[in-house]
Design a protein around this motif. Structure first.
Motif, PDB file in Angstrom:
ATOM      1  N   LEU A  79      -4.371   7.918 -10.271  1.00  0.00           N
ATOM      2  CA  LEU A  79      -4.511   7.333 -11.611  1.00  0.00           C
ATOM      3  C   LEU A  79      -3.162   6.837 -12.124  1.00  0.00           C
ATOM      4  O   LEU A  79      -3.070   5.752 -12.714  1.00  0.00           O
ATOM      5  CB  LEU A  79      -5.105   8.367 -12.571  1.00  0.00           C
ATOM      6  CG  LEU A  79      -6.516   8.873 -12.232  1.00  0.00           C
ATOM      7  CD1 LEU A  79      -6.943   9.956 -13.217  1.00  0.00           C
ATOM      8  CD2 LEU A  79      -7.512   7.721 -12.249  1.00  0.00           C
ATOM      9  N   GLN A  80      -2.112   7.634 -11.911  1.00  0.00           N
ATOM     10  CA  GLN A  80      -0.772   7.218 -12.327  1.00  0.00           C
ATOM     11  C   GLN A  80      -0.346   5.932 -11.634  1.00  0.00           C
ATOM     12  O   GLN A  80       0.164   5.003 -12.280  1.00  0.00           O
ATOM     13  CB  GLN A  80       0.253   8.311 -11.982  1.00  0.00           C
ATOM     14  CG  GLN A  80       0.224   9.542 -12.845  1.00  0.00           C
ATOM     15  CD  GLN A  80       1.240  10.545 -12.335  1.00  0.00           C
ATOM     16  OE1 GLN A  80       1.048  11.170 -11.296  1.00  0.00           O
ATOM     17  NE2 GLN A  80       2.331  10.688 -13.049  1.00  0.00           N
ATOM     18  N   ILE A  81      -0.509   5.894 -10.326  1.00  0.00           N
ATOM     19  CA  ILE A  81      -0.048   4.743  -9.550  1.00  0.00           C
ATOM     20  C   ILE A  81      -0.802   3.474  -9.953  1.00  0.00           C
ATOM     21  O   ILE A  81      -0.213   2.396 -10.068  1.00  0.00           O
ATOM     22  CB  ILE A  81      -0.195   5.039  -8.045  1.00  0.00           C
ATOM     23  CG1 ILE A  81       0.813   6.118  -7.631  1.00  0.00           C
ATOM     24  CG2 ILE A  81       0.011   3.770  -7.210  1.00  0.00           C
ATOM     25  CD1 ILE A  81       0.599   6.656  -6.244  1.00  0.00           C
ATOM     26  N   VAL A  82      -2.107   3.610 -10.173  1.00  0.00           N
ATOM     27  CA  VAL A  82      -2.884   2.449 -10.608  1.00  0.00           C
ATOM     28  C   VAL A  82      -2.372   1.934 -11.943  1.00  0.00           C
ATOM     29  O   VAL A  82      -2.166   0.722 -12.138  1.00  0.00           O
ATOM     30  CB  VAL A  82      -4.381   2.810 -10.692  1.00  0.00           C
ATOM     31  CG1 VAL A  82      -5.164   1.689 -11.382  1.00  0.00           C
ATOM     32  CG2 VAL A  82      -4.950   3.063  -9.298  1.00  0.00           C
ATOM     33  N   LEU A  83      -2.150   2.840 -12.890  1.00  0.00           N
ATOM     34  CA  LEU A  83      -1.675   2.439 -14.215  1.00  0.00           C
ATOM     35  C   LEU A  83      -0.292   1.813 -14.147  1.00  0.00           C
ATOM     36  O   LEU A  83      -0.050   0.722 -14.700  1.00  0.00           O
ATOM     37  CB  LEU A  83      -1.657   3.656 -15.143  1.00  0.00           C
ATOM     38  CG  LEU A  83      -1.036   3.444 -16.530  1.00  0.00           C
ATOM     39  CD1 LEU A  83      -1.832   2.411 -17.326  1.00  0.00           C
ATOM     40  CD2 LEU A  83      -0.938   4.769 -17.298  1.00  0.00           C
ATOM     41  N   LEU A  84       0.645   2.488 -13.470  1.00  0.00           N
ATOM     42  CA  LEU A  84       2.021   1.992 -13.407  1.00  0.00           C
ATOM     43  C   LEU A  84       2.107   0.683 -12.631  1.00  0.00           C
ATOM     44  O   LEU A  84       2.903  -0.203 -12.976  1.00  0.00           O
ATOM     45  CB  LEU A  84       2.928   3.051 -12.777  1.00  0.00           C
ATOM     46  CG  LEU A  84       3.133   4.314 -13.614  1.00  0.00           C
ATOM     47  CD1 LEU A  84       3.866   5.378 -12.800  1.00  0.00           C
ATOM     48  CD2 LEU A  84       3.907   4.006 -14.888  1.00  0.00           C
ATOM     49  N   THR A  85       1.302   0.552 -11.593  1.00  0.00           N
ATOM     50  CA  THR A  85       1.295  -0.694 -10.828  1.00  0.00           C
ATOM     51  C   THR A  85       0.796  -1.850 -11.684  1.00  0.00           C
ATOM     52  O   THR A  85       1.358  -2.958 -11.645  1.00  0.00           O
ATOM     53  CB  THR A  85       0.425  -0.546  -9.572  1.00  0.00           C
ATOM     54  OG1 THR A  85       0.957   0.500  -8.745  1.00  0.00           O
ATOM     55  CG2 THR A  85       0.397  -1.835  -8.774  1.00  0.00           C
ATOM     56  N   ALA A  86      -0.249  -1.604 -12.461  1.00  0.00           N
ATOM     57  CA  ALA A  86      -0.775  -2.656 -13.337  1.00  0.00           C
ATOM     58  C   ALA A  86       0.272  -3.076 -14.368  1.00  0.00           C
ATOM     59  O   ALA A  86       0.451  -4.275 -14.637  1.00  0.00           O
ATOM     60  CB  ALA A  86      -2.046  -2.160 -14.036  1.00  0.00           C
ATOM     61  N   ILE A  87       0.974  -2.099 -14.936  1.00  0.00           N
ATOM     62  CA  ILE A  87       2.014  -2.415 -15.918  1.00  0.00           C
ATOM     63  C   ILE A  87       3.161  -3.182 -15.256  1.00  0.00           C
ATOM     64  O   ILE A  87       3.684  -4.154 -15.818  1.00  0.00           O
ATOM     65  CB  ILE A  87       2.530  -1.125 -16.580  1.00  0.00           C
ATOM     66  CG1 ILE A  87       1.421  -0.473 -17.415  1.00  0.00           C
ATOM     67  CG2 ILE A  87       3.752  -1.409 -17.456  1.00  0.00           C
ATOM     68  CD1 ILE A  87       1.782   0.875 -17.965  1.00  0.00           C
ATOM     69  N   ALA A  88       3.557  -2.747 -14.057  1.00  0.00           N
ATOM     70  CA  ALA A  88       4.643  -3.426 -13.343  1.00  0.00           C
ATOM     71  C   ALA A  88       4.276  -4.872 -13.025  1.00  0.00           C
ATOM     72  O   ALA A  88       5.100  -5.784 -13.152  1.00  0.00           O
ATOM     73  CB  ALA A  88       4.989  -2.660 -12.073  1.00  0.00           C
ATOM     74  N   PHE A  89       3.034  -5.102 -12.607  1.00  0.00           N
ATOM     75  CA  PHE A  89       2.587  -6.471 -12.351  1.00  0.00           C
ATOM     76  C   PHE A  89       2.648  -7.310 -13.627  1.00  0.00           C
ATOM     77  O   PHE A  89       3.032  -8.490 -13.591  1.00  0.00           O
ATOM     78  CB  PHE A  89       1.172  -6.473 -11.785  1.00  0.00           C
ATOM     79  CG  PHE A  89       1.108  -6.257 -10.300  1.00  0.00           C
ATOM     80  CD1 PHE A  89       1.867  -7.031  -9.432  1.00  0.00           C
ATOM     81  CD2 PHE A  89       0.281  -5.295  -9.752  1.00  0.00           C
ATOM     82  CE1 PHE A  89       1.819  -6.843  -8.065  1.00  0.00           C
ATOM     83  CE2 PHE A  89       0.215  -5.089  -8.387  1.00  0.00           C
ATOM     84  CZ  PHE A  89       0.987  -5.873  -7.537  1.00  0.00           C
ATOM     85  N   ALA A  90       2.259  -6.705 -14.742  1.00  0.00           N
ATOM     86  CA  ALA A  90       2.316  -7.423 -16.011  1.00  0.00           C
ATOM     87  C   ALA A  90       3.754  -7.773 -16.403  1.00  0.00           C
ATOM     88  O   ALA A  90       3.987  -8.767 -17.103  1.00  0.00           O
ATOM     89  CB  ALA A  90       1.664  -6.589 -17.112  1.00  0.00           C
TER      90      ALA A  90
END
Length: 255
Positions: free
Chosen positions: A125-136
């Motif tokens: 869950l953390q990696i999905v969230l942080l990855t989405a933010i990083a892509f943004a």
């Protein structure tokens, strides 16, 4: 209606079902804990957004988020597998929860398996969230996803072993203080936000042997520079995993 329709069938549930139920319980407890959410979600997210948007630390050439995202992913693994797990398990031990669970039909090794699976679910869950933010924020990762997965698994094993060792040997209050202190020290000196080459040469060699440094630098080599697999960092994490899990298995006290 047959005579035996409502005949009791005493006995433990199948082991996989017990592990799955305990894993779901551990995950819900972790996600409902405000302090755990602060460590596992809020702090990594704020650090990623703040240091990517504001030029505070010199991260070298290229976009700041390309340097920061791998380090923040490593920080997320440490916050869950080490800091969060150590604190939660330490207080469960103090209040006698582990002792009572150890006397239940769920074997002790299965309880630790459930805790590990709960950590993995939270990390996903953390990696999905942080990855989405990083892509943004404009992150453009590269490299082999399997190498990233291997480093994350080794990092999780290393930090889990150290967290369980701390929780199983120290008092709960000491675990709380020590885990938070280690989190802060490794955040500053583990190559998460500040590049290791900003430290003196003599210090760099020592810091590079830390599990957080090995994980953050290994992820950065793959995701920022496209390396196939950083064997040196993977080896450091493997050594920490073997030592931490081995020591936790030997010295962990259930009460």
């Amino acid at each position: 209606m047959s005579a035996g329709t409502y005949t009791p069938r005493p006995g433990a549930a199948p082991l996989p079902r017990m592990i799955a139920a305990q894993t779901a319980l551990e995950t819900r407890m972790l996600l409902r804990n405000g302090e755990q959410l602060l460590l596992t979600v809020i702090i990594p997210t704020l650090l990623l957004v703040l240091f990517s948007a504001v030029d505070i630390v010199d991260t070298g050439s290229g976009a700041s988020v390309d340097f920061l995202a791998p380090g923040i992913l490593a920080l997320a693994v440490m916050s869950t597998a080490f800091t969060g797990q150590a604190i939660a398990t330490g207080f469960e031990r103090r209040y006698g929860v582990l002792k009572r669970l150890g006397a239940s039909p769920l074997p002790r090794w299965a309880l630790m398996t459930a805790k590990t699976l709960s950590v993995l679910v939270t990390e996903v869950l953390q990696i999905v969230l942080l990855t989405a933010i990083a892509f943004a924020l404009g992150w453009s990762p590269q490299g082999n996803p399997l190498a990233v997965l291997l480093l994350l698994v080794l990092g999780t094993a290393a930090f889990s072993g150290l967290g369980l060792l701390m929780a199983g040997t120290l008092k709960a209050e000491a675990t709380l203080a020590a885990a938070n202190l280690v989190f802060l020290l490794l955040l500053v000196g583990g190559g998460v936000i500040v590049p290791l080459d900003k430290f003196p040469d003599a210090v760099q060699s020592v810091l590079g042997l830390l599990p957080i440094s090995a994980l953050s630098e290994g992820l950065r080599d793959v995701l920022q520079y496209g390396a196939s697999l950083p064997w040196a960092q993977a080896g450091i994490l493997a050594v920490w995993a073997v030592l931490g899990l081995g020591a936790a298995a030997k010295f962990f006290r259930w009460e």
